[in-house]
Design an enzyme around this catalytic site. Structure first.
Site, PDB file in Angstrom:
ATOM      1  N   SER A  76     -23.059 -42.529 -46.805  1.00 17.41           N
ATOM      2  CA  SER A  76     -23.948 -43.284 -46.104  1.00 17.41           C
ATOM      3  C   SER A  76     -23.758 -43.483 -44.568  1.00 17.41           C
ATOM      4  CB  SER A  76     -24.158 -44.722 -46.602  1.00 17.41           C
ATOM      5  OG  SER A  76     -24.551 -44.774 -48.110  1.00 17.41           O
TER       6      SER A  76
HETATM    7  N1  SAH Z   1     -21.423 -45.340 -51.923  1.00 17.83           N
HETATM    8  C1  SAH Z   1     -21.208 -43.758 -51.507  1.00 17.83           C
HETATM    9  C2  SAH Z   1     -22.799 -42.987 -51.477  1.00 17.83           C
HETATM   10  C3  SAH Z   1     -23.300 -42.558 -52.544  1.00 17.83           C
HETATM   11  S1  SAH Z   1     -24.568 -41.467 -52.558  1.00 17.83           S
HETATM   12  C4  SAH Z   1     -20.439 -43.582 -50.536  1.00 17.83           C
HETATM   13  O1  SAH Z   1     -19.689 -44.291 -49.959  1.00 17.83           O
HETATM   14  O2  SAH Z   1     -20.085 -42.273 -50.364  1.00 17.83           O
HETATM   15  C5  SAH Z   1     -25.239 -42.135 -54.097  1.00 17.83           C
HETATM   16  C6  SAH Z   1     -24.229 -41.735 -55.243  1.00 17.83           C
HETATM   17  O3  SAH Z   1     -24.939 -42.319 -56.639  1.00 17.83           O
HETATM   18  C7  SAH Z   1     -24.290 -40.200 -55.724  1.00 17.83           C
HETATM   19  O4  SAH Z   1     -22.998 -40.051 -55.758  1.00 17.83           O
HETATM   20  C8  SAH Z   1     -25.139 -40.126 -57.065  1.00 17.83           C
HETATM   21  O5  SAH Z   1     -24.312 -39.141 -57.765  1.00 17.83           O
HETATM   22  C9  SAH Z   1     -24.874 -41.606 -57.533  1.00 17.83           C
HETATM   23  N2  SAH Z   1     -25.651 -41.783 -58.614  1.00 17.83           N
HETATM   24  C10 SAH Z   1     -26.968 -41.837 -58.797  1.00 17.83           C
HETATM   25  N3  SAH Z   1     -27.427 -42.091 -60.024  1.00 17.83           N
HETATM   26  C11 SAH Z   1     -26.448 -42.888 -60.518  1.00 17.83           C
HETATM   27  C12 SAH Z   1     -26.198 -43.429 -61.738  1.00 17.83           C
HETATM   28  N4  SAH Z   1     -27.164 -43.836 -62.743  1.00 17.83           N
HETATM   29  N5  SAH Z   1     -25.056 -43.882 -62.254  1.00 17.83           N
HETATM   30  C13 SAH Z   1     -24.068 -43.766 -61.265  1.00 17.83           C
HETATM   31  N6  SAH Z   1     -24.117 -43.108 -60.204  1.00 17.83           N
HETATM   32  C14 SAH Z   1     -25.184 -42.602 -59.857  1.00 17.83           C
END
Ligand code: SAH
Length: 229
Positions: A76
């Protein structure tokens, strides 16, 4: 700039610019835009975002935007990480659940605030890399990265003092609401795949309040209480 003995200045390597760029990011992207919590500002100032992105994109580490990470996901924008952290309103020692570990950056910020974090990621590759990075940065004891579908939360570990979802949900997953401790907040982007509202849900006894902090854009939460694959 450093000086050679003959008085000419030597070019700084790009890597040496990063701490300065990080300090500028905190001033211009966070403080100037209204992030007030000094602990959040300090955590963002201390955490090397360049360690959470692919090396070939290091020069963009403090750009004012989300960046691509493997598995088609994103880290993000710094402002969004700071804002979500501020909205959570957590204290040192609190137990926080994060859904969507991704790069591990948001989890690192929470750990720097002194929170014990359980972070759930559905992509094995991302979970493994995040775990490694957090350990290298000395935050391994504060963050437990788990592989799984976080859309149903972590019933075994509930209640949590804060829950942050860093992927977009079509609606608030009921399980996450249920896993909030009294007085705790759930910060979650909710809406269709292409644009969402950042909702802040606070539980007080049997009631909960809900407000929007404004529009955001996140990759989808995929799973039982998320979007279909
Ligand atoms: N917090 C992260 C941003 C992640 S982007 C950072 O600081 O980099 C969102 C993430 O959510 C992705 O890696 C994706 O694979 C994950 N995601 C999507 N659906 C999910 C679920 N049901 N359970 C766990 N992770 C999930």
């Amino acid at each position: 700039m450093s000086e050679d003995r003959d008085g000419t200045s030597a070019p700084e390597s790009a890597a040496n610019e990063l701490p300065r760029e990080r300090a500028e990011m905190v001033d211009r992207q966070l403080r100037d835009r209204g992030i007030r919590d000094p602990r959040v500002l300090a955590a963002m100032a201390e955490t090397p975002r360049e360690r959470f992105i692919p090396p070939e994109r290091e020069a963009l580490a403090y750009a004012d935007r989300a960046l691509p990470i493997p598995a088609g996901q994103t880290i993000s924008q710094p402002y969004v990480v700071a804002r979500m952290t501020e909205l959570l309103g957590v204290e040192p020692g609190d137990r926080v659940l994060e859904i969507g570990t991704g790069s591990g950056y948001q989890a690192a910020i929470l750990a720097r605030l002194g929170c014990h974090v359980v972070s759930i990621e559905r992509q094995p590759e991302l979970a493994a890399t995040a775990r490694e990075r957090l350990t290298e940065l000395g935050l391994g004891d504060m963050v437990e990265v788990r592989l799984g579908d976080g859309s149903v939360g972590d019933p075994g570990g509930a209640p949590y003092d804060g829950i942050v979802v860093t992927a977009a949900a079509p609606a608030v997953p009921p399980a996450l609401r249920d896993q909030l401790a009294d007085g705790a907040r759930l910060v979650i982007p909710v809406g269709p795949r292409d644009h969402q509202e950042l909702l802040v849900i606070e539980r007080n006894g049997d009631r909960s309040s809900e407000r929007s902090d404004g529009p955001v854009g996140f990759v989808p939460l995929v799973g039982e209480a998320g979007f279909p694959e």
